[in-house]
Design an enzyme around this catalytic site. Sequence first.
Site, short mmCIF file in Angstrom:
data_model
loop_
_atom_site.label_atom_id
_atom_site.label_comp_id
_atom_site.label_asym_id
_atom_site.label_seq_id
_atom_site.Cartn_x
_atom_site.Cartn_y
_atom_site.Cartn_z
N ASN A 129 -38.13 91.48 -52.53
CA ASN A 129 -36.99 91.78 -53.40
C ASN A 129 -36.84 93.30 -53.47
O ASN A 129 -37.64 93.97 -54.13
CB ASN A 129 -37.26 91.18 -54.80
N TRP A 130 -35.83 93.80 -52.79
CA TRP A 130 -35.67 95.26 -52.69
C TRP A 130 -35.06 95.87 -53.95
O TRP A 130 -34.96 97.09 -54.06
CB TRP A 130 -34.79 95.61 -51.49
N LYS A 131 -34.60 95.03 -54.85
CA LYS A 131 -33.94 95.51 -56.09
C LYS A 131 -32.83 96.50 -55.71
O LYS A 131 -32.19 96.31 -54.69
CB LYS A 131 -34.98 96.10 -57.04
N HIS A 173 -34.23 86.66 -62.64
CA HIS A 173 -35.27 87.70 -62.55
C HIS A 173 -35.42 88.35 -63.93
O HIS A 173 -34.44 88.50 -64.66
CB HIS A 173 -34.90 88.75 -61.50
N GLU A 207 -35.61 91.29 -64.83
CA GLU A 207 -34.71 92.44 -65.05
C GLU A 207 -33.30 91.96 -65.41
O GLU A 207 -32.60 92.61 -66.19
CB GLU A 207 -34.72 93.34 -63.80
N GLU A 254 -43.54 85.49 -62.53
CA GLU A 254 -43.65 86.95 -62.56
C GLU A 254 -43.89 87.41 -64.00
O GLU A 254 -42.93 87.54 -64.76
CB GLU A 254 -42.37 87.60 -62.04
N GLY A 260 -43.91 96.20 -61.41
CA GLY A 260 -43.72 97.63 -61.20
C GLY A 260 -44.69 98.49 -62.00
O GLY A 260 -44.51 99.70 -62.11
N SER A 282 -46.62 93.50 -58.79
CA SER A 282 -47.55 94.45 -58.17
C SER A 282 -48.38 93.83 -57.04
O SER A 282 -49.55 94.16 -56.87
CB SER A 282 -48.45 95.09 -59.23
N GLY A 340 -41.86 93.34 -54.93
CA GLY A 340 -40.89 94.40 -55.19
C GLY A 340 -41.25 95.64 -54.40
O GLY A 340 -41.01 95.73 -53.20
N GLY A 341 -41.87 96.61 -55.08
CA GLY A 341 -42.15 97.93 -54.50
C GLY A 341 -42.74 97.90 -53.08
O GLY A 341 -42.28 98.64 -52.21
P1 13P Z 1 -43.28 94.83 -58.04
O1 13P Z 1 -43.88 94.18 -56.82
O2 13P Z 1 -42.68 96.17 -57.76
O3 13P Z 1 -44.21 94.80 -59.21
O4 13P Z 1 -42.01 93.91 -58.46
C1 13P Z 1 -42.18 92.53 -58.60
C2 13P Z 1 -40.85 91.91 -58.74
O5 13P Z 1 -40.19 92.06 -59.76
C3 13P Z 1 -40.33 91.13 -57.61
O6 13P Z 1 -39.20 90.41 -57.96
#
Ligand code: 13P
Length: 257
Positions: free
Chosen positions: A10-12, A100, A102, A172, A178, A218, A239-240
């Site tokens: 997930n590149w956000k 998600h 967010e 999650e 993050g 993470s 994510g990251g």
């Molecule tokens: P991180 O891997 O950056 O913690 O993000 C997780 C995430 O929200 C994937 O959707």
Amino acid sequence: MARTPLMAGNWKMHKDHLEAIQLVQQLVYHLDADDYQRTEIVVIPPFTALRSIQTLIDGDRLDIGLGAQNCHYEAAGAYTGEISPPMLAKLAVRYVVCGHSERRHVFGEDNETVNRKVRAVLAHGMRPILCVGETDEQREAGDAERIVGDQLQAGLEGVDDAQATEVVIAYEPVWAIGTGKTATPTDANDMCAFVRGGLAERFGEDVAQQIRVQYGGSVKPGNVAELMGRSDIDGALVGGASLTADDFAAICRYHRL
Ligand code: 13P
């Protein structure tokens, strides 16, 4: 029945469409036929990069799937700024992230909205990745299972048994996203097993055994193998670490770490 692991990046809100092409090209350079055979690999870029990546996947016959980070639940209409499920389906999008944390916390999406999206995604032949997870305060208060259970059942309202195996659940925990804090493999697996128990209550044990439950928060090359070694974790929503080809490829190749 063995569940095929699903690694999704997930590149956000990162990468314009040119950077996105470059990242996918670098990623596939690190992967081989054995990786694709063992693991389903999906990239989830921002909307603006979907078309360019779809063209790349088609043109080079790449064995990776495409996902979207969100969508509206209506098929069309006066919803300025929104993207509909049929628009995504037309781009060969296979997965759509729904709910998600967010979206829930920054954009105020509630369980009912998330559920509408889940049903709309299924109705248009795509697979929802339904995200569930508790905050730090909820965990501290001993409420984690109740919150996750509620998000799960409400998110799946109206989904029938035949559609259920198309659904992916991503656990999650909000406090692990993050932050560099990962749930311990045992805590992550316990909650994924709890989710599977909720799926069994809803759809029966056979169906629940076929549904993939991912962990997210993470995830990186250094912790993925241990997470994936647990009984109820069927993949990761990353994510990251999915923004770097080396790291995401290493995560997809966790069985070699
Ligand atoms: P991180 O891997 O950056 O913690 O993000 C997780 C995430 O929200 C994937 O959707």
